[in-house]
Design a protein around this motif. Structure first.
Motif, mmCIF file in Angstrom:
data_model
loop_
_atom_site.group_PDB
_atom_site.id
_atom_site.type_symbol
_atom_site.label_atom_id
_atom_site.label_comp_id
_atom_site.label_asym_id
_atom_site.label_seq_id
_atom_site.Cartn_x
_atom_site.Cartn_y
_atom_site.Cartn_z
ATOM 1 N N ALA A 66 0.850 -1.192 0.000
ATOM 2 C CA ALA A 66 0.000 0.000 0.000
ATOM 3 C C ALA A 66 0.886 1.242 0.000
ATOM 4 O O ALA A 66 1.808 1.361 0.801
ATOM 5 C CB ALA A 66 -0.909 0.000 1.212
ATOM 6 N N VAL A 67 0.587 2.142 -0.934
ATOM 7 C CA VAL A 67 1.332 3.386 -1.036
ATOM 8 C C VAL A 67 0.474 4.486 -0.435
ATOM 9 O O VAL A 67 -0.705 4.612 -0.757
ATOM 10 C CB VAL A 67 1.658 3.696 -2.518
ATOM 11 C CG1 VAL A 67 2.381 5.018 -2.630
ATOM 12 C CG2 VAL A 67 2.457 2.571 -3.128
ATOM 13 N N ALA A 68 1.062 5.273 0.438
ATOM 14 C CA ALA A 68 0.326 6.364 1.058
ATOM 15 C C ALA A 68 -0.045 7.397 0.008
ATOM 16 O O ALA A 68 0.799 7.849 -0.762
ATOM 17 C CB ALA A 68 1.164 7.007 2.155
ATOM 18 N N GLN A 69 -1.330 7.770 -0.023
ATOM 19 C CA GLN A 69 -1.792 8.738 -0.999
ATOM 20 C C GLN A 69 -2.147 10.028 -0.275
ATOM 21 O O GLN A 69 -2.607 9.988 0.873
ATOM 22 C CB GLN A 69 -3.016 8.193 -1.735
ATOM 23 C CG GLN A 69 -2.704 6.885 -2.415
ATOM 24 C CD GLN A 69 -3.507 6.703 -3.670
ATOM 25 O OE1 GLN A 69 -4.356 7.500 -3.982
ATOM 26 N NE2 GLN A 69 -3.222 5.653 -4.393
#
Length: 164
Positions: A66-69
Motif C-alpha cells: 500500500a502506497v500512502a496517498q
C-alpha cells in the motif's frame, strides 16, 4: 416362438489392489497417483476422457504494498468545516431555547392582533348601520336607472342616468 437374442459374454477384469476405488477403471496400463512425476496432473478432457497432462506451475504473486496517498483538498475542507457547522447548529439550538418564551408570547400577541383587526372589520360597519338607523338619517333608498340605446352594429351608444 420367442426370437433368440444374442448376448455378448465378457469376462470381468480384476482391479489392481493398489488402484484407488474412487477412480473409474482404466483401460490399458495404469499409473498410480503416487507414481505421477511433478508438473504432471491427471486432467479430464471435455469429452470425459481422463489423461495425464503437463501443467504450468502457479507462481505466487507478490503481496501488494500500500502506497500512502495524499488527502484530497475537498476532504480537508470538509473536515475543517464540520466542527464549525456543528457549533453553528448548537448555537442556534441554544438561542432558540432562550428565545422560546419570547416567541410564544409574540405568537400570542400576533393572534390577539389578528382577532382585533377581524372584529374591527366586522364590527365597525355593523355599528355604523345600527347608528344610522337609530338617528333616522339616510332612511330612504336611492333608485338609479340607466337607459342605453345604440343604432346599428357599430353605432354610437347614448345613455341617460335617472336618480329617483
Amino acid at each position: 416362438m420367442y426370437p433368440e437374442t444374442a448376448y455378448e459374454i465378457t469376462t470381468h477384469t480384476p482391479r489392481r489392489a493398489d488402484y484407488p476405488a474412487y477412480l473409474p477403471a482404466p483401460e490399458g496400463p495404469v499409473m498410480l497417483p503416487s507414481e505421477i512425476p511433478p508438473g504432471v496432473q491427471m486432467v479430464t478432457l471435455p469429452g470425459g476422457i481422463r489423461t495425464l497432462a503437463y501443467t504450468q506451475p502457479t507462481v505466487p504473486t507478490a503481496p501488494v504494498v500500500a502506497v500512502a496517498q495524499p488527502i484530497p483538498a475537498w476532504a480537508k475542507t470538509t473536515a475543517l468545516l464540520t466542527p464549525t457547522i456543528g457549533g453553528g447548529i448548537a448555537a442556534a439550538g441554544i438561542g432558540l431555547s432562550y428565545a422560546a418564551p419570547g416567541l410564544i408570547a409574540m405568537s400570542q400577541a400576533l393572534w390577539s392582533a389578528v382577532a382585533l383587526i377581524t372584529a374591527a372589520a366586522i364590527g365597525v360597519p355593523v355599528l355604523l348601520r345600527l347608528g344610522r338607523a337609530a338617528t333616522g338619517t339616510g332612511g330612504g333608498t336611492t333608485h338609479i336607472t340607466q337607459n342605453i340605446t345604440a343604432s346599428g352594429m357599430f353605432g354610437k351608444a347614448n345613455g341617460t342616468i335617472n336618480h329617483h
